[in-house]
Scaffold this active site. Structure first.
Site, mmCIF file in Angstrom:
data_model
loop_
_atom_site.group_PDB
_atom_site.id
_atom_site.type_symbol
_atom_site.label_atom_id
_atom_site.label_comp_id
_atom_site.label_asym_id
_atom_site.label_seq_id
_atom_site.Cartn_x
_atom_site.Cartn_y
_atom_site.Cartn_z
ATOM 1 N N ARG A 148 0.870 -1.176 0.000
ATOM 2 C CA ARG A 148 0.000 0.000 0.000
ATOM 3 C C ARG A 148 0.910 1.230 0.000
ATOM 4 O O ARG A 148 2.054 1.164 0.462
ATOM 5 C CB ARG A 148 -0.883 0.021 1.244
ATOM 6 C CG ARG A 148 -1.813 -1.183 1.388
ATOM 7 C CD ARG A 148 -2.602 -1.072 2.700
ATOM 8 N NE ARG A 148 -3.538 -2.180 2.875
ATOM 9 C CZ ARG A 148 -3.282 -3.281 3.577
ATOM 10 N NH1 ARG A 148 -2.098 -3.425 4.172
ATOM 11 N NH2 ARG A 148 -4.191 -4.237 3.696
ATOM 12 N N LYS A 172 -2.143 -1.914 7.982
ATOM 13 C CA LYS A 172 -3.282 -1.321 8.682
ATOM 14 C C LYS A 172 -3.319 -1.800 10.131
ATOM 15 O O LYS A 172 -3.048 -2.956 10.423
ATOM 16 C CB LYS A 172 -4.582 -1.713 7.979
ATOM 17 C CG LYS A 172 -4.760 -1.051 6.605
ATOM 18 C CD LYS A 172 -6.103 -1.417 6.012
ATOM 19 C CE LYS A 172 -6.333 -0.687 4.697
ATOM 20 N NZ LYS A 172 -7.653 -1.022 4.094
ATOM 21 N N HIS A 244 -1.936 2.250 -5.893
ATOM 22 C CA HIS A 244 -2.665 1.014 -5.623
ATOM 23 C C HIS A 244 -2.751 0.123 -6.859
ATOM 24 O O HIS A 244 -2.906 -1.096 -6.740
ATOM 25 C CB HIS A 244 -4.066 1.338 -5.111
ATOM 26 C CG HIS A 244 -4.486 0.468 -3.958
ATOM 27 N ND1 HIS A 244 -3.862 0.499 -2.725
ATOM 28 C CD2 HIS A 244 -5.450 -0.471 -3.854
ATOM 29 C CE1 HIS A 244 -4.439 -0.376 -1.920
ATOM 30 N NE2 HIS A 244 -5.405 -0.977 -2.575
ATOM 31 N N ARG A 247 -0.169 -2.448 -6.700
ATOM 32 C CA ARG A 247 -0.535 -3.507 -5.741
ATOM 33 C C ARG A 247 -1.507 -4.498 -6.393
ATOM 34 O O ARG A 247 -1.358 -5.708 -6.260
ATOM 35 C CB ARG A 247 -1.157 -2.847 -4.508
ATOM 36 C CG ARG A 247 -1.624 -3.801 -3.417
ATOM 37 C CD ARG A 247 -1.994 -2.964 -2.193
ATOM 38 N NE ARG A 247 -2.838 -3.655 -1.228
ATOM 39 C CZ ARG A 247 -2.363 -4.429 -0.255
ATOM 40 N NH1 ARG A 247 -1.062 -4.638 -0.143
ATOM 41 N NH2 ARG A 247 -3.189 -5.002 0.607
ATOM 42 N N HIS A 270 -4.016 -8.961 3.782
ATOM 43 C CA HIS A 270 -5.474 -8.946 3.902
ATOM 44 C C HIS A 270 -5.896 -9.752 5.121
ATOM 45 O O HIS A 270 -5.475 -10.888 5.297
ATOM 46 C CB HIS A 270 -6.134 -9.546 2.654
ATOM 47 C CG HIS A 270 -6.088 -8.641 1.470
ATOM 48 N ND1 HIS A 270 -6.260 -9.094 0.175
ATOM 49 C CD2 HIS A 270 -5.915 -7.295 1.372
ATOM 50 C CE1 HIS A 270 -6.174 -8.078 -0.665
ATOM 51 N NE2 HIS A 270 -5.973 -6.982 0.039
ATOM 52 N N TYR A 279 -9.468 -10.805 -6.802
ATOM 53 C CA TYR A 279 -8.544 -11.013 -7.922
ATOM 54 C C TYR A 279 -8.912 -12.230 -8.750
ATOM 55 O O TYR A 279 -8.469 -12.367 -9.885
ATOM 56 C CB TYR A 279 -7.108 -11.114 -7.404
ATOM 57 C CG TYR A 279 -6.657 -9.838 -6.761
ATOM 58 C CD1 TYR A 279 -6.337 -8.721 -7.530
ATOM 59 C CD2 TYR A 279 -6.612 -9.702 -5.375
ATOM 60 C CE1 TYR A 279 -5.967 -7.530 -6.941
ATOM 61 C CE2 TYR A 279 -6.244 -8.511 -4.772
ATOM 62 C CZ TYR A 279 -5.925 -7.434 -5.571
ATOM 63 O OH TYR A 279 -5.578 -6.255 -4.986
#
Length: 298
Positions: A148, A172, A244, A247, A270, A279
């Site tokens: 990110r 995150k 992004h 990514r 994730h 994806y």
């Protein structure tokens, strides 16, 4: 309980209990503040403990006139989380959004770049300028490690474990993960670090930050966007790209080449594999090949 006290407590809960980033916390708070603005404009005097489902429904009707379905769904989700917190803390018995449904929205597929596009963008960097080596290292790291943009600008020299072939990434909620890094990207980072960065007058608090601006300070997220946008214009790339996008391309290319979805989830950081599964919808052409190769009844 007043709104501001409830909102303050909720934000502390998101930070301490949920471990969310400040950006995520601000986003949740913004959803609640939209409701507060509506109540103020309509001169509706209710507390977070006495607000009814009917009032919230009227707010949703009004907001639907101002924003698209995706934004509307996001606001409803944010408010549902806020009132779920109040239920969890036993301030209220039921969530006023319990029977309110968010609008159905299609799942947006991520934009991706081809390997040719990525090579063209990197080749367009002017390496005769000091920031050229830095920009090349930035794009290579974004694509090779699937970071990110916030993870990239926060990457530290002490996070580089090149002998082991990994970098430590803080994602995150300050959650850390180790991501493999290929020798070619290591080489490009070392060129920047050892030949360009060492000649930058670095501010004391940024000594350990890898990617710096010319004044020796940490790069901003906006600067990374600008670098990429300018390169896209330079090669006449007719795609709306951002950090992004690299990514997304990282994950998509790995999947297309047969990588395991669980491994991609771990590298992307994730929390849920359902996030990574998006994806699977980008390009299904490789799935038939995997079936023909690995299924016992092929």
């Amino acid at each position: 309980m007043k709104w501001q006290q409830a909102l303050f407590d909720y934000k502390m809960y998101l930070k301490i209990e949920r471990g969310l980033s400040q950006n995520s916390i601000d986003s949740y708070a913004l959803d609640v503040n939209k409701l507060l603005t509506y109540l103020e404009n309509q001169k509706i005097q209710v507390s977070p403990l006495t607000i009814t489902a009917e009032i919230v429904q009227q707010f949703v009707y009004e907001i639907a006139k101002q924003v698209n379905a995706r934004s509307q769904s996001r606001i409803i989700s944010g408010l549902r989380s806020f009132f779920n917190y109040l239920v969890f803390e036993d301030y209220i018995k039921t969530n006023p959004l319990e029977l309110i449904e968010a609008p159905k929205i299609g799942r947006k597929l991520p934009d991706t770049l081809s390997e040719k596009d990525i090579n063209a963008l990197i080749s367009a960097i002017d390496l005769s300028k000091p920031q050229g080596e830095r920009n090349r290292a930035i794009l290579e790291t974004l694509y090779s490690c699937g970071l990110r943009v916030s993870e990239l600008v926060g990457l530290k020299i002490s996070d580089l474990f090149f002998d082991e072939g990994f970098i430590k990434v803080t994602g995150k909620g300050d959650k850390q993960r180790f991501v493999p890094i290929v020798p070619e990207t290591q080489k490009i980072i070392n060129i920047y670090k050892n030949q360009v960065r060492v000649h930058t007058p670095i501010k004391e608090e940024f000594q350990d930050i890898l990617f710096l601006n010319r004044r020796g300070k940490q790069l901003t997220r906006a600067m990374i966007f600008t670098i990429i946008k300018q390169l896209a214009v330079k090669i006449d790339l007719n795609k709306n790209i951002s950090p992004h996008t690299f990514r997304h391309s990282f994950a998509t290319h790995l999947l297309e080449n047969g990588a395991d979805l669980r491994a991609i989830q771990l590298m992307l950081g994730h929390e849920s594999i359902t996030t990574t599964e998006i994806y699977m919808h980008v390009d299904k052409s490789h799935l038939k090949e995997i079936m023909n190769t690995f299924h016992p009844r092929k």
